[in-house]
Design a protein around this motif. Sequence first.
Motif, PDB file in Angstrom:
ATOM      1  N   THR A   1      58.171  88.507  18.719  1.00 25.88           N
ATOM      2  CA  THR A   1      58.826  87.453  19.495  1.00 25.88           C
ATOM      3  C   THR A   1      59.799  86.661  18.625  1.00 25.88           C
ATOM      4  OG1 THR A   1      56.889  87.328  20.934  1.00 25.88           O
ATOM      5  CG2 THR A   1      58.403  85.466  20.985  1.00 25.88           C
TER       6      THR A   1
ATOM      7  N   VAL B   1      64.444  83.577  26.508  1.00 28.51           N
ATOM      8  CA  VAL B   1      64.583  82.381  25.676  1.00 28.51           C
ATOM      9  C   VAL B   1      65.183  81.266  26.524  1.00 28.51           C
ATOM     10  CG1 VAL B   1      65.682  81.376  23.638  1.00 28.51           C
ATOM     11  CG2 VAL B   1      64.865  83.747  23.577  1.00 28.51           C
TER      12      VAL B   1
ATOM     13  N   LEU C   1      63.721  85.903  19.433  1.00 32.38           N
ATOM     14  CA  LEU C   1      64.252  84.540  19.409  1.00 32.38           C
ATOM     15  C   LEU C   1      65.442  84.425  18.457  1.00 32.38           C
ATOM     16  CD1 LEU C   1      63.971  81.596  20.304  1.00 32.38           C
ATOM     17  CD2 LEU C   1      62.221  81.291  18.532  1.00 32.38           C
TER      18      LEU C   1
ATOM     19  N   ALA D   1      60.841  80.642  22.887  1.00 32.19           N
ATOM     20  CA  ALA D   1      60.377  81.896  23.493  1.00 32.19           C
ATOM     21  C   ALA D   1      58.858  81.864  23.495  1.00 32.19           C
ATOM     22  CB  ALA D   1      60.878  83.101  22.711  1.00 32.19           C
TER      23      ALA D   1
END
Length: 262
Positions: A216, A118, A220, A204
Amino acid sequence: MLGGMDEELLPIGQFARLSRLSVKQLRHYAQLGLLVPAYVDEHTGYRYFRHEQARDALSIGLLRSLDVPLAVIAQVLSGTSGVLEEVHERLEAELARRRSTLAALERVMAEGLPSTPVTVITEPARRVAAVTTAAADPSQIGAATSAAIAGLLRAGPPDAAPELIGLFPLDFGEPVTITVALVSEERVAGAALDVLPGGRFARATHVGPYGQIGLTAYALLSWCAERQFPVRGPIREVYVSDPATTPPDRLVTHLMIPLEEP
């Protein structure tokens, strides 16, 4: 007792065995008006059925085993044509969702819980043509988003490479409100001109099918929580790849969350 009809009628227990339904199911279907007994004794309340009703009873059992709702079964028994197509489409969609879920689970099994890198970035404000729609529930988000994107692309400039952004709430209620935005200085038919605010974002990058974007998003949100960053929605999905020319496992999507200072 049955007015001379006892040889033509079957008591509910015998009819249940013939039709391979339980007595409880037969009583339920009778209450719904789906399979009404031929005769009900007014003194005892016992229910009786005709032999020829067994075909309808067996049809109900068969269609229920195929996950056909009772309301649709009633239409089938009444002779309405074409009513099973919607059930077929629903099952196809559920099968696709299950396959996507299975693929995401296999990815977690192979790679562990997501830990996508990130970064914190600063984004400018962007003028967009936006369409807001709703998914009936979280399982319908993908279909609703695809339909909104398709409508924007049809109405947008034909020659320019589109820059598309999806905006999704942090909390999934029912329905789920979704906004799809096309970066544009010009008006687009069926869309409202708007400005997406700029500012600091945690970002991300997701590589893979859209159905696995939740992995994902998990990474994040975990990153933000660990650093005590208060987050506010919506989550942005910036679609980098063209799904018409990119294999699903190579699709690139940036996920972005607006940040507030801890």
